[in-house]
Design a protein around this motif. Structure first.
Motif, PDB file in Angstrom:
ATOM      1  N   THR A 142       2.541   5.319  -6.354  1.00  0.00           N
ATOM      2  CA  THR A 142       2.362   5.095  -7.856  1.00  0.00           C
ATOM      3  C   THR A 142       1.660   6.607  -8.208  1.00  0.00           C
ATOM      4  O   THR A 142       0.797   6.677  -8.691  1.00  0.00           O
ATOM      5  CB  THR A 142       2.119   4.277  -8.711  1.00  0.00           C
ATOM      6  OG1 THR A 142       0.611   3.637  -7.873  1.00  0.00           O
ATOM      7  CG2 THR A 142       2.506   2.886  -7.927  1.00  0.00           C
ATOM      8  N   VAL A 195      -6.374  -1.401  -9.470  1.00  0.00           N
ATOM      9  CA  VAL A 195      -5.264  -1.951  -9.637  1.00  0.00           C
ATOM     10  C   VAL A 195      -5.387  -3.382 -10.487  1.00  0.00           C
ATOM     11  O   VAL A 195      -5.885  -3.681  -9.967  1.00  0.00           O
ATOM     12  CB  VAL A 195      -4.049  -2.601  -8.397  1.00  0.00           C
ATOM     13  CG1 VAL A 195      -3.259  -2.765  -8.717  1.00  0.00           C
ATOM     14  CG2 VAL A 195      -3.642  -1.527  -7.519  1.00  0.00           C
ATOM     15  N   ARG A 253       0.571  -0.769  -0.487  1.00  0.00           N
ATOM     16  CA  ARG A 253       0.111   0.112  -0.129  1.00  0.00           C
ATOM     17  C   ARG A 253       0.820   0.972   0.144  1.00  0.00           C
ATOM     18  O   ARG A 253       1.013   2.013  -0.761  1.00  0.00           O
ATOM     19  CB  ARG A 253      -1.231  -0.212   1.316  1.00  0.00           C
ATOM     20  CG  ARG A 253      -2.334  -1.087   1.204  1.00  0.00           C
ATOM     21  CD  ARG A 253      -2.830  -0.834   2.102  1.00  0.00           C
ATOM     22  NE  ARG A 253      -2.299  -1.819   3.677  1.00  0.00           N
ATOM     23  CZ  ARG A 253      -2.778  -2.152   3.947  1.00  0.00           C
ATOM     24  NH1 ARG A 253      -4.598  -2.024   4.451  1.00  0.00           N
ATOM     25  NH2 ARG A 253      -2.398  -3.080   5.319  1.00  0.00           N
ATOM     26  N   TYR A 310       1.974   1.561  -3.793  1.00  0.00           N
ATOM     27  CA  TYR A 310       0.571   1.576  -4.164  1.00  0.00           C
ATOM     28  C   TYR A 310       0.345   3.528  -4.175  1.00  0.00           C
ATOM     29  O   TYR A 310       0.213   4.335  -5.402  1.00  0.00           O
ATOM     30  CB  TYR A 310      -0.430   1.044  -3.837  1.00  0.00           C
ATOM     31  CG  TYR A 310      -1.332   1.422  -4.071  1.00  0.00           C
ATOM     32  CD1 TYR A 310      -2.039   1.303  -5.511  1.00  0.00           C
ATOM     33  CD2 TYR A 310      -2.458   2.575  -3.505  1.00  0.00           C
ATOM     34  CE1 TYR A 310      -3.145   2.089  -5.780  1.00  0.00           C
ATOM     35  CE2 TYR A 310      -3.695   3.043  -4.172  1.00  0.00           C
ATOM     36  CZ  TYR A 310      -4.369   2.751  -5.253  1.00  0.00           C
ATOM     37  OH  TYR A 310      -5.225   3.476  -5.716  1.00  0.00           O
TER      38      TYR A 310
END
Lengths: 111, 330
Positions: free
Chosen positions: B225, B258, B219, B222
């Motif tokens: 990103t 995702v 996470r 993530y």
């Protein structure tokens, strides 16, 4: 009032493409734009972040502050650079895959 | 923020995980081989300069070129000028200065080159050694699997930096040319070198294992990103070790835009293949992990064939800045 807009570039100039990364881009192309969107001057400056071991994003933003830039157009800056831009009041616009000339046109059109 | 993106040159695909030991290098090596066999022009880049081992997974230990990487500085004290006042020793924030046989000396492995000692020295006895060799960029122009490999390696004790990662990625792009994919095997963590791996990437393939630690680190990566606005995909490795938790991670992926590429079962043959310095898909092509890798490789190949379409589907809806904690002087 002329405005200074910086573009994140490799070799620099109006026909160079926007570089994919912010802090470690080789140069910034700084374009001075007049009230009617006309280009008054184009300058290519080296980005001190390009050669920096650490703190590249911060050094890049410091350069933009020193150059009196209002807006920077390029990729999304990293976390530290993002915060520094915010604190300096420099607007960051994300654009990739286009030349400086095209990016400038799109940006002025969106205003 | 306005998002306009078009395909430029040297498309970077980054494999990242946050947590270490989940299988980034094993998956990177296998994906590179599968994509190469399917006709993709690619360069593999090992961006884990602290612990580079993609070359070991690929069985490559001899390099075609090893270029020094210069970075950083460290202090040294000029004995003739030193009056042994001890101010530098007191001021050094890293405790890098000590007295050896009556002389003040700087431990260059501890020194960060911060200049504090030179500010406090009353006799200007402190100088700096600059542009020291802090690592190497190593190149194999053609691995036994047909694609080039570029690998960064940091010298022990030197500060790690995203600059070396940038040099590795730029070297890979230069070797591959504008029509080549660059498959970047990122380091663990979310620090400087991982941020440098992600900057400029077109796609991130995240790797997780079904553990609390891995999910937590997943996470975090993530979040990066989303900060950079890079679309992300996910592979769950060793998935059958905790199938319920694999489902939890899969559900999270779908809820968070995702692309779930699939899972790889735990397979002892993977460890055997690593010990033999051969990618598992090469050494045990019929083992369950290899079959899963082939399936995932096929999915990645079809994504790359329609990359712009895939990107539009999985681009973050909005940029969510990852704001670092600001330490203000009191």
């Amino acid at each position: 009032m002329p405005r200074r807009i910086a573009f994140v570039t490799d070799k620099g100039g109006l026909d160079d493409r926007i570089y994919e990364r912010f802090g470690r881009a080789p140069t910034f192309t700084i374009v001075e734009v007049g009230d009617n969107g006309e280009i008054l001057s184009v300058r290519v400056v080296e980005n001190p972040g390009f050669k920096a071991g650490s703190g590249a994003g911060i050094k890049a933003v410091q350069k933009l502050i020193n150059e009196g830039v209002e807006v920077v157009i390029g990729p999304n800056p990293g976390p530290n650079a993002y915060l520094a831009l915010q604190q300096a009041g420099i607007k960051s616009v994300s654009m990739l895959g286009v030349t400086v000339r095209e990016a400038l046109e799109r940006f002025l059109h969106s205003q | 923020m306005e998002m306009i993106r078009g395909l430029t040159s040297g498309v970077e695909i980054v494999i990242a995980s946050g947590k270490g030991g989940v299988g980034k290098s094993t998956i990177s090596a296998s994906l590179a081989i599968i994509l190469k066999r399917r006709g993709f022009k690619l360069v593999a880049a090992d961006a884990d300069a602290e612990a580079p081992n993609l070359n070991l997974v690929l069985g490559e230990t001899v390099w075609d070129s090893i270029e020094p990487y210069y970075e950083g500085r460290y202090a040294y004290i000029v004995d003739e000028k030193c009056i042994k006042c001890g101010e530098c020793l007191k001021a050094c924030p890293f405790d890098a200065i000590s007295v050896v046989n009556g002389r003040y000396v700087v431990n260059k492995l501890i020194c960060e080159g911060c200049y504090t000692c030179s500010f406090v020295c009353p006799t200007k006895a402190i100088r700096f050694v600059r542009d020291i060799i802090a690592g190497h960029v190593r190149v194999k122009y053609r691995t036994r699997y047909g694609f080039p490999l570029v690998s960064g390696e940091i010298t022990p004790g030197r500060p790690n930096s995203g600059k070396l990662v940038t040099e590795v990625k730029n070297k890979a792009k230069k070797i591959g040319g504008p029509d080549s994919y660059v498959l970047v095997d990122a380091a663990a963590g979310i620090g400087c070198q991982v941020i440098s791996s992600l900057a400029g990437a077109y796609m991130v393939i995240m790797v997780a294992e079904p553990t609390l630690a891995s999910f937590s680190d997943l996470r975090r990566i993530y979040k990066l990103t989303r900060h950079f606005g890079i679309p992300a995909a996910l592979i769950v490795n060793k998935a059958d070790l905790n199938p319920e938790y694999t489902d939890t991670i899969k559900k999270w992926a779908i809820e968070n835009k995702v692309d779930y590429l699939g899972s790889i079962p735990y397979d002892e043959k993977v460890a055997h293949a690593i010990a033999e310095m051969k990618p598992v898909i090469e050494y045990y092509p019929d083992t369950p992990a290899s079959k899963a890798l082939y399936k995932i490789g096929g999915k990645v190949a079809s994504i790359l064939s329609n990359l712009e379409e895939w990107r539009l589907k999985y681009l973050p809806e909005k940029i969510e800045p990852f704001i670092p904690i600001v330490i203000k002087p009191s």
